[in-house]
Design a protein around this motif. Structure first.
Motif, PDB file in Angstrom:
ATOM      1  N   UNK A 252     -17.092  26.579  50.964  1.00 44.45           N
ATOM      2  CA  UNK A 252     -17.468  25.409  51.727  1.00 44.45           C
ATOM      3  C   UNK A 252     -17.833  24.291  50.751  1.00 44.45           C
ATOM      4  N   UNK A 253     -17.207  23.136  50.897  1.00 45.89           N
ATOM      5  CA  UNK A 253     -17.507  21.969  50.063  1.00 45.89           C
ATOM      6  C   UNK A 253     -18.166  20.936  50.962  1.00 45.89           C
ATOM      7  N   UNK A 254     -19.374  20.494  50.585  1.00 51.71           N
ATOM      8  CA  UNK A 254     -20.082  19.512  51.401  1.00 51.71           C
ATOM      9  C   UNK A 254     -20.357  18.247  50.603  1.00 51.71           C
ATOM     10  N   UNK A 255     -20.498  17.146  51.320  1.00 44.51           N
ATOM     11  CA  UNK A 255     -20.850  15.858  50.737  1.00 44.51           C
ATOM     12  C   UNK A 255     -22.366  15.821  50.605  1.00 44.51           C
ATOM     13  N   UNK A 256     -22.844  15.706  49.378  1.00 46.13           N
ATOM     14  CA  UNK A 256     -24.284  15.700  49.122  1.00 46.13           C
ATOM     15  C   UNK A 256     -24.838  14.280  49.042  1.00 46.13           C
ATOM     16  N   UNK A 257     -24.018  13.284  49.297  1.00 47.88           N
ATOM     17  CA  UNK A 257     -24.460  11.896  49.256  1.00 47.88           C
ATOM     18  C   UNK A 257     -24.238  11.284  47.887  1.00 47.88           C
ATOM     19  N   UNK A 258     -24.150   9.986  47.864  1.00 45.27           N
ATOM     20  CA  UNK A 258     -23.934   9.182  46.648  1.00 45.27           C
ATOM     21  C   UNK A 258     -22.760   9.701  45.806  1.00 45.27           C
ATOM     22  N   UNK A 259     -21.693  10.144  46.479  1.00 43.10           N
ATOM     23  CA  UNK A 259     -20.469  10.537  45.782  1.00 43.10           C
ATOM     24  C   UNK A 259     -20.465  11.904  45.143  1.00 43.10           C
ATOM     25  N   UNK A 260     -21.472  12.718  45.370  1.00 45.07           N
ATOM     26  CA  UNK A 260     -21.507  14.062  44.790  1.00 45.07           C
ATOM     27  C   UNK A 260     -21.183  15.107  45.858  1.00 45.07           C
ATOM     28  N   UNK A 261     -20.670  16.235  45.409  1.00 47.34           N
ATOM     29  CA  UNK A 261     -20.366  17.338  46.324  1.00 47.34           C
ATOM     30  C   UNK A 261     -21.025  18.617  45.820  1.00 47.34           C
TER      31      UNK A 261
ATOM     32  N   UNK B 175     -16.597  32.607  60.959  1.00 48.62           N
ATOM     33  CA  UNK B 175     -16.890  31.179  61.003  1.00 48.62           C
ATOM     34  C   UNK B 175     -17.029  30.774  62.465  1.00 48.62           C
ATOM     35  N   UNK B 176     -18.092  30.033  62.762  1.00 50.57           N
ATOM     36  CA  UNK B 176     -18.296  29.512  64.112  1.00 50.57           C
ATOM     37  C   UNK B 176     -18.706  28.045  63.990  1.00 50.57           C
TER      38      UNK B 176
ATOM     39  N   UNK C  62     -21.241  27.350  61.093  1.00 54.01           N
ATOM     40  CA  UNK C  62     -22.003  28.531  60.698  1.00 54.01           C
ATOM     41  C   UNK C  62     -21.049  29.555  60.098  1.00 54.01           C
ATOM     42  N   UNK C  63     -21.332  29.998  58.882  1.00 53.20           N
ATOM     43  CA  UNK C  63     -20.531  31.006  58.197  1.00 53.20           C
ATOM     44  C   UNK C  63     -21.420  32.231  57.997  1.00 53.20           C
ATOM     45  N   UNK C  64     -20.988  33.379  58.524  1.00 55.13           N
ATOM     46  CA  UNK C  64     -21.823  34.580  58.506  1.00 55.13           C
ATOM     47  C   UNK C  64     -21.092  35.767  57.911  1.00 55.13           C
ATOM     48  N   UNK C  65     -21.843  36.607  57.211  1.00 56.50           N
ATOM     49  CA  UNK C  65     -21.341  37.904  56.767  1.00 56.50           C
ATOM     50  C   UNK C  65     -21.771  38.913  57.823  1.00 56.50           C
ATOM     51  N   UNK C  66     -20.804  39.669  58.373  1.00 55.57           N
ATOM     52  CA  UNK C  66     -21.054  40.535  59.518  1.00 55.57           C
ATOM     53  C   UNK C  66     -20.604  41.959  59.196  1.00 55.57           C
TER      54      UNK C  66
ATOM     55  N   UNK D 197     -26.149  37.882  56.746  1.00 53.89           N
ATOM     56  CA  UNK D 197     -26.670  36.602  56.277  1.00 53.89           C
ATOM     57  C   UNK D 197     -25.819  35.485  56.853  1.00 53.89           C
ATOM     58  N   UNK D 198     -26.426  34.317  56.962  1.00 56.39           N
ATOM     59  CA  UNK D 198     -25.769  33.180  57.591  1.00 56.39           C
ATOM     60  C   UNK D 198     -26.033  31.924  56.784  1.00 56.39           C
ATOM     61  N   UNK D 199     -25.011  31.072  56.690  1.00 56.56           N
ATOM     62  CA  UNK D 199     -25.157  29.751  56.080  1.00 56.56           C
ATOM     63  C   UNK D 199     -24.766  28.728  57.143  1.00 56.56           C
ATOM     64  N   UNK D 200     -25.601  27.698  57.321  1.00 59.92           N
ATOM     65  CA  UNK D 200     -25.329  26.659  58.314  1.00 59.92           C
ATOM     66  C   UNK D 200     -25.203  25.316  57.627  1.00 59.92           C
ATOM     67  N   UNK D 201     -24.214  24.535  58.083  1.00 57.22           N
ATOM     68  CA  UNK D 201     -23.952  23.228  57.496  1.00 57.22           C
ATOM     69  C   UNK D 201     -23.724  22.218  58.611  1.00 57.22           C
ATOM     70  N   UNK D 202     -24.161  20.981  58.411  1.00 56.72           N
ATOM     71  CA  UNK D 202     -23.860  19.911  59.357  1.00 56.72           C
ATOM     72  C   UNK D 202     -22.374  19.598  59.274  1.00 56.72           C
ATOM     73  N   UNK D 203     -21.708  19.588  60.409  1.00 56.07           N
ATOM     74  CA  UNK D 203     -20.260  19.422  60.446  1.00 56.07           C
ATOM     75  C   UNK D 203     -19.813  18.090  59.851  1.00 56.07           C
ATOM     76  N   UNK D 204     -20.601  17.031  60.023  1.00 61.08           N
ATOM     77  CA  UNK D 204     -20.181  15.735  59.493  1.00 61.08           C
ATOM     78  C   UNK D 204     -20.316  15.653  57.974  1.00 61.08           C
ATOM     79  N   UNK D 205     -20.940  16.630  57.347  1.00 59.89           N
ATOM     80  CA  UNK D 205     -21.063  16.678  55.883  1.00 59.89           C
ATOM     81  C   UNK D 205     -20.009  17.559  55.221  1.00 59.89           C
ATOM     82  N   UNK D 206     -19.353  18.421  56.002  1.00 58.57           N
ATOM     83  CA  UNK D 206     -18.375  19.363  55.438  1.00 58.57           C
ATOM     84  C   UNK D 206     -17.075  18.632  55.119  1.00 58.57           C
TER      85      UNK D 206
END
Length: 86
Positions: free
Chosen positions: A8-17, A33-34, A41-45, A53-62
């Protein structure tokens, strides 16, 4: 399957990822993936459906979500020959 991976690559703001990896760490586990309501939400099941375990990310940042399935068999260049004595 062990070895399944989601990157998963996310935008961390100010041009960084930032890049995150969620990996199926044991045999019998998978990565699911859900998405909904602005969250990815990305989960290991486990086989039984229990979330480990689960990782959650804001969709507009992905920026990118890449699935890397585990290889069923090694590629031909990954096979190492064995020596046999006659």
């Amino acid at each position: 399957m062990k070895g399944d991976r989601v990157e998963i690559v996310i935008d961390a703001g100010s041009g960084t990822t930032h890049t995150y990896d969620v990996v199926a760490t044991r045999a019998g586990r998978r990565v699911d993936i859900a998405h909904g309501r602005g969250v990815i939400e990305v989960s290991e099941v486990t086989r039984g459906g229990t979330t480990v375990r689960t990782a959650r990310f804001l969709a507009n940042r992905v920026l990118a979500l890449v699935e890397h399935p585990a290889a069923d068999a090694p590629a031909p260049d990954e096979i190492t020959p064995t020596l046999r004595s006659a």
